[in-house]
Design an enzyme around this catalytic site. Structure first.
Site, short mmCIF file in Angstrom:
data_model
loop_
_atom_site.label_atom_id
_atom_site.label_comp_id
_atom_site.label_asym_id
_atom_site.label_seq_id
_atom_site.Cartn_x
_atom_site.Cartn_y
_atom_site.Cartn_z
N GLU A 33 0.86 -1.20 0.00
CA GLU A 33 0.00 0.00 0.00
C GLU A 33 0.88 1.23 0.00
O GLU A 33 1.87 1.31 0.74
CB GLU A 33 -0.91 0.00 1.23
N GLU A 65 -2.49 11.48 3.00
CA GLU A 65 -3.32 10.94 4.07
C GLU A 65 -3.15 11.82 5.31
O GLU A 65 -2.03 12.22 5.65
CB GLU A 65 -2.92 9.51 4.40
#
Length: 393
Positions: A213, A218
């Site tokens: 990932e 984020e």
């Protein structure tokens, strides 16, 4: 002559020689007195020999010789080990320029056409309805996603007054998957606000964490601390090596089983996300995935490279985040990656007191705030100008 004995005939030859030697007449010797020999003192023989210098090993005791030998061997080992470790610590991959060509473009009114709307239960326990995320039809009906010729919007429901079952949100995933490439994300607006957990990331949702990932953007809640760029992998991917980046490293082990799946993270300044980034007109995040490593650059709107449409990362300077392949085999840890954009609500991260209460000073509990404050989510939206994907030819 040496001590070799003469043959008998030679002895016979000289045996009568004395008969021919003239006789010695003692009266012919002068009567000069002969001085008596002086005896050499025995004390001179007893004087001690000079000691060798302290640095002369011939004068050392066995114990000293052993100590010095051990010291020399230790110094050699230290020098060899230090040299090896120095070389090891300075290892860095070869980021030679690659010839990138455009292979995919997501932009304009057709931006969402090649995305799937994820509508299963939120895997992070987020507070959303319609199986946590709404499907494409619901998103269009509720005006949560829409696109024009200039940009695409993905947002949280900011209308429903009492979202008792959870507030509606959206998560999209690209149909195309990628093992490598250069991804140019042109972002006009980033979502923020108490209770939000937005992300722009890549993963293989059906084979996580085996296929890795990559979190390009984020953050949680107000996002005022800046953007977090993070890798999550299985074991065997570490970043405690030489790196070149402008961000601030937090953890070096990318293994999802360490630090509660925090991953190996690089954090930026407050201007790399949220209100400050938006006020500056957004910018471009560029992600490069290649065998040599994974790198991310951030360019504010007024600092975008002139070659961004014919990109050559070798001209862009030091990256915001650098994850070299020195102790991480990139191709085996990252593959079959879909591009994902979503805005989670609360979830297992944004609702944590250390973020929700202590850092961002959000009121009450996350679940109650999300359910009862629709107007607080007016800034909780992504606006993208385009996504462009290049691959090396």
């Amino acid at each position: 002559m040496d001590g070799t004995k003469l043959p008998p005939e030679y002895l016979n030859r000289y045996s009568s020689a004395t008969s021919r030697i003239p006789g010695l007449q003692l009266t012919e010797i002068p009567k000069t007195p002969i001085a008596p020999a002086v005896p050499v003192s025995s004390k001179q023989d007893e004087s001690p020999a000079p000691r060798p210098a302290w640095y002369n090993p011939r004068g050392w005791s066995l114990r000293r010789r052993l100590i010095v030998a051990i010291g020399i061997l230790t110094a050699i080992v230290v020098i060899v080990v230090g040299t090896v470790e120095g070389v090891r610590a300075n290892r860095y991959p070869d980021y030679s320029p690659l010839n990138y060509k455009l292979v995919d473009s997501y932009e304009g009114a057709s931006f969402f056409d090649r995305f799937n709307y994820f509508s299963d239960q939120d895997p992070t326990d987020g507070t959303v309805v319609h199986i946590r995320y709404v499907n494409e039809d619901a998103a269009l009906d509720l005006n949560l996603t829409y696109a024009t010729d200039t940009s695409a919007i993905l947002r949280v429901d900011s209308v429903t007054p009492k979202a008792i079952g959870g507030r509606n949100s959206v998560r999209i995933e690209s149909w195309s998957t990628y093992d490598n490439g250069l991804f140019i994300f042109d972002i006009i607006h980033t979502p923020y606000g108490c209770g939000t957990w937005p992300a722009l990331w890549l993963t293989d949702g059906y084979n996580w964490p085996d296929n890795g990932e990559i979190d390009v953007l984020e953050t949680t809640n107000e996002g005022s601390h800046g953007n977090d760029v993070t890798l999550h992998t299985t074991e065997g991917c570490k970043m405690n090596v030489k790196r070149k980046h402008t961000g601030y490293p937090v953890f070096s082990n990318c293994d999802n089983t360490t630090h509660s799946n925090a991953g190996c993270m690089i954090t930026g300044t407050p201007s790399t996300y949220g209100r400050l980034m938006n006020e500056n007109g957004g910018g471009i995040y560029a992600l490069e995935i290649r065998d040599a490593g994974i790198r991310v650059w951030f360019f504010p709107r007024d600092s975008i490279p002139g070659d961004i449409n014919s990109p050559d990362p070798s001209t862009w300077g030091i990256a915001f985040a650098d994850f070299p392949s020195t102790e991480c085999d990139i191709p085996s840890h990252f593959k079959n990656q879909s591009i994902i954009a979503n805005i989670d609500l609360c979830g297992e991260l944004a609702a944590q007191p250390q973020f929700y209460t202590e850092r961002d000073h959000c009121p009450g509990t996350c679940a109650e705030f999300v359910a009862n404050n629709p107007s607080s989510f007016e800034d909780a939206y992504w606006e993208f100008a385009s996504f462009k994907v290049y691959q090396a030819m």
